[in-house]
Scaffold this motif. Sequence first.
Motif, PDB file in Angstrom:
ATOM      1  N   ILE A 200       0.837  -1.207   0.000  1.00  0.00           N
ATOM      2  CA  ILE A 200       0.000   0.000   0.000  1.00  0.00           C
ATOM      3  C   ILE A 200       0.871   1.257   0.000  1.00  0.00           C
ATOM      4  O   ILE A 200       0.658   2.189  -0.789  1.00  0.00           O
ATOM      5  N   GLY A 201       1.866   1.277   0.889  1.00  0.00           N
ATOM      6  CA  GLY A 201       2.752   2.439   0.947  1.00  0.00           C
ATOM      7  C   GLY A 201       3.514   2.646  -0.347  1.00  0.00           C
ATOM      8  O   GLY A 201       3.613   3.776  -0.853  1.00  0.00           O
ATOM      9  N   ALA A 202       4.047   1.561  -0.896  1.00  0.00           N
ATOM     10  CA  ALA A 202       4.809   1.664  -2.144  1.00  0.00           C
ATOM     11  C   ALA A 202       3.914   2.097  -3.296  1.00  0.00           C
ATOM     12  O   ALA A 202       4.306   2.920  -4.139  1.00  0.00           O
ATOM     13  N   ALA A 203       2.690   1.553  -3.345  1.00  0.00           N
ATOM     14  CA  ALA A 203       1.770   1.906  -4.430  1.00  0.00           C
ATOM     15  C   ALA A 203       1.419   3.387  -4.394  1.00  0.00           C
ATOM     16  O   ALA A 203       1.299   4.035  -5.442  1.00  0.00           O
ATOM     17  N   LEU A 204       1.255   3.947  -3.202  1.00  0.00           N
ATOM     18  CA  LEU A 204       0.936   5.380  -3.090  1.00  0.00           C
ATOM     19  C   LEU A 204       2.077   6.260  -3.595  1.00  0.00           C
ATOM     20  O   LEU A 204       1.858   7.421  -3.959  1.00  0.00           O
ATOM     21  N   ALA A 205       3.286   5.711  -3.607  1.00  0.00           N
ATOM     22  CA  ALA A 205       4.430   6.456  -4.143  1.00  0.00           C
ATOM     23  C   ALA A 205       4.694   6.135  -5.612  1.00  0.00           C
ATOM     24  O   ALA A 205       5.678   6.607  -6.179  1.00  0.00           O
TER      25      ALA A 205
END
Length: 336
Positions: A200-205
């Motif tokens: 989730i964190g990586a996808a938001l970036a």
Amino acid sequence: MALATFVDGQRPLLAGLGPDLGELADSALAFVVGGKRLRPQFCLAGWLIAGGEPTDAGFVTAAASLEWLQASALVHDDLMDGSDTRRGRPSIHREYEARHRHDGRSGDAAGFGLSTAVLLGDLMLSWCDEMFTGAVLASARLAPHIRPARAFLDLCKSEVVAGQFLDVVGQTRASLTVDEAMKVVRYKSAKYTVERPLHIGAALAGASPELIAGLSDIALPLGEAFQLRDDVLGVFGDPSVTGKPAGDDLREGKRTVLVARTSEITDDAGRTLLRDQLGTADGVDAVRSLIESSGALAAVEADIALLEGQADAAIEALGAREILGPLALTATRRTR
């Protein structure tokens, strides 16, 4: 701070619906105090590895929303397990059962506690979606990436329910193999605690598919090691540190990897003891002793060390030592 701010924003709505709802908001906020915050931390790690800025306020709020997902799962888990405490205080269903009795209300106190726990857990799950989506859509930096991030969040919710159900079904069987018990570990904990928050964190970036895959190589062994450590602490941990009575898993008859390992390597007398004593209050000490004397505890500690090594190698391969190294140790070498 982000969780408290969100609840403050919910209070006018709840207050307008009825005076009793204020205490529901208070209970929700009190419940998320003192948690390990592992899921937001792994979400932050994925964000940073993918190039996100550490001080992005919108991201911090989005990551914090995962605590509502965790809280929802814990409230329902305590109810299903009949657990009396969580983090050193009464579990939600016990808290509201006690309130019912204290206030001299009509009806069944235990049923009131059960119903409140179901509803509060549902509310927390709803809050996770509301807080996450609101934070992402309000940020020009995050909004373009909401679809892949939401897809991972949706997977996370489905997988943890699937893992919980596999766990429930497992308790209806006379025994589980180690492989079957590890499948519960993967879906109930590894993906939900480590893999999906990282994604989730990586996808938001705006992470690439290759980076997402590299994060999975780290997350799955690390998440499995995390849950195996949790199982060990559930049997051998110090209740004053864990906030949970030692041996709850044994009293509840949970077919954890510890139990599956014991059944695998003990003799016929040991398997008979497991069959007769697992899931009874009087059998906790005997089963705990068997887990240790059979070598199952040592075998699971060796499993944890092996999984830690696999995760460590994947962290090195991704060049994420600075961000994920300390967090990995926090997840697996802990006392609560």
